[in-house]
Design an enzyme around this catalytic site. Structure first.
Site, PDB file in Angstrom:
ATOM      1  N   ALA A   1       0.811  -1.219   0.000  1.00  0.00           N
ATOM      2  CA  ALA A   1       0.000   0.000   0.000  1.00  0.00           C
ATOM      3  C   ALA A   1       0.843   1.267   0.000  1.00  0.00           C
ATOM      4  O   ALA A   1       0.397   2.316  -0.482  1.00  0.00           O
ATOM      5  CB  ALA A   1      -0.935   0.000   1.208  1.00  0.00           C
TER       6      ALA A   1
ATOM      7  N   THR B   1       0.481   5.672  -1.451  1.00  0.00           N
ATOM      8  CA  THR B   1       0.172   6.800  -0.563  1.00  0.00           C
ATOM      9  C   THR B   1       0.449   8.130  -1.248  1.00  0.00           C
ATOM     10  O   THR B   1      -0.246   9.116  -0.984  1.00  0.00           O
ATOM     11  CB  THR B   1       0.977   6.717   0.747  1.00  0.00           C
ATOM     12  OG1 THR B   1       2.373   6.640   0.448  1.00  0.00           O
ATOM     13  CG2 THR B   1       0.568   5.495   1.569  1.00  0.00           C
TER      14      THR B   1
ATOM     15  N   HIS C   1      -4.040  -9.789  -4.042  1.00  0.00           N
ATOM     16  CA  HIS C   1      -5.273  -9.506  -3.312  1.00  0.00           C
ATOM     17  C   HIS C   1      -6.371  -8.997  -4.236  1.00  0.00           C
ATOM     18  O   HIS C   1      -7.387  -8.494  -3.774  1.00  0.00           O
ATOM     19  CB  HIS C   1      -5.003  -8.506  -2.184  1.00  0.00           C
ATOM     20  CG  HIS C   1      -4.069  -9.043  -1.148  1.00  0.00           C
ATOM     21  ND1 HIS C   1      -3.314  -8.231  -0.317  1.00  0.00           N
ATOM     22  CD2 HIS C   1      -3.761 -10.317  -0.792  1.00  0.00           C
ATOM     23  CE1 HIS C   1      -2.581  -8.986   0.485  1.00  0.00           C
ATOM     24  NE2 HIS C   1      -2.838 -10.245   0.209  1.00  0.00           N
TER      25      HIS C   1
ATOM     26  N   CYS D   1     -20.256 -15.001 -16.422  1.00  0.00           N
ATOM     27  CA  CYS D   1     -19.001 -14.839 -17.158  1.00  0.00           C
ATOM     28  C   CYS D   1     -19.267 -14.829 -18.661  1.00  0.00           C
ATOM     29  O   CYS D   1     -19.922 -15.736 -19.184  1.00  0.00           O
ATOM     30  CB  CYS D   1     -18.060 -15.987 -16.791  1.00  0.00           C
ATOM     31  SG  CYS D   1     -16.543 -16.044 -17.768  1.00  0.00           S
TER      32      CYS D   1
ATOM     33  N   SER E   1       4.805  -3.262   4.649  1.00  0.00           N
ATOM     34  CA  SER E   1       5.291  -3.544   5.995  1.00  0.00           C
ATOM     35  C   SER E   1       5.736  -4.993   6.138  1.00  0.00           C
ATOM     36  O   SER E   1       6.329  -5.367   7.141  1.00  0.00           O
ATOM     37  CB  SER E   1       4.179  -3.254   7.009  1.00  0.00           C
ATOM     38  OG  SER E   1       3.069  -4.112   6.787  1.00  0.00           O
TER      39      SER E   1
END
Length: 253
Positions: A33, A37, A114, A156, A198
């Site tokens: 992420a 930012t 993700h 689909c 992180s």
């Protein structure tokens, strides 16, 4: 801590990163992420991150724009430049914002672990399709894996199977194709650069360690320290965009 990480100046670290990148045969980038930012999207575990504020009992910061107005920043653009020069071989991302593909990264060399908020995935054939052309959230909701099936929601276009949001929520299984690609390229990497992560979310955070264990140089670019800084060959706690642009400038020289 090794002299490489402890004693070198910013410029010396830039030059060393450039040397490793230019000499690499299989450069892999891993993003979290923190690379977004600078586009105005809050991160999760920074000082004002979503989870940091939640743990303090504070509401998340309000964005100054909508997600649809967010644009790729200089960090995204630098990664595209590494791709265009033939240096970048693969990109692994934890982000769902879609900014890497919008910035010009080829869909052939990225694993979005993700998911992507702009894509729907078929549960039958695993193909992904642009959300805007298929899905009306006002009629059919978010379309998450756990969402109820609603009347007349589209199937689909390729096989008629059920479409769900490609975004991986807590408790959802990880996408197998993307995980397999990330595993393969992490094992093949000779230089892996972590940008804006992180490295606290598993199983995604395991891939930089897999690369390191298989002999890769590991570079971490993140404002805050990570639990794997001691494993890295180089660490930058400076701005991701500025650091990547400095590396590109040095390559040009």
């Amino acid at each position: 801590m090794s002299p490489t990480k402890q004693d070198l100046s910013y410029e010396e670290r830039i030059q060393l990163a450039v040397k490793w990148i230019q000499n690499s045969q299989h450069l892999v980038v891993f993003t979290g992420a923190g690379i977004s930012t600078e586009s105005g999207i809050p991160d999760y575990r920074g000082p004002d991150g979503v989870w940091t504020r939640r743990d303090k009992g504070l509401p998340p910061l309000k964005m100054k724009m909508t997600m649809d107005q967010v644009q790729p920043n200089s960090g995204h653009e630098a990664i595209v430049e590494l791709q265009n020069r033939g240096l970048l071989k693969f990109l692994i991302s934890q982000n769902v914002d879609g900014l890497h593909l919008r910035s010009g990264i080829s869909s052939e060399i990225i694993a979005e672990l993700h998911g992507n908020r702009h894509l729907m995935r078929c549960l039958t054939c695993d193909r992904q399709h642009p959300k805007d052309y298929l899905w009306d959230s006002t009629k059919w909701g978010n379309g998450y894996r756990t969402s109820p099936i609603r009347d007349n929601q589209p199937g689909c276009p390729a096989c008629g199977g059920r479409l769900i949001s490609s975004v991986v929520n807590f408790g959802d299984p990880m996408p197998q194709k993307e995980m397999d690609l990330a595993q393969h390229h992490s094992m093949a990497a000779d230089v892996l650069i972590v940008i804006g992560s992180s490295l606290a979310v598993m199983p995604a955070a395991s891939f930089p360690l897999i690369a390191k264990e298989n002999g890769s140089k590991l570079i971490i670019i993140n404002h805050q320290e990570t639990m794997y800084d001691s494993e890295a060959d180089l660490c930058f706690h400076e701005s991701a965009g500025a650091t990547l642009q400095a590396i590109l400038s040095a390559i040009n020289e």
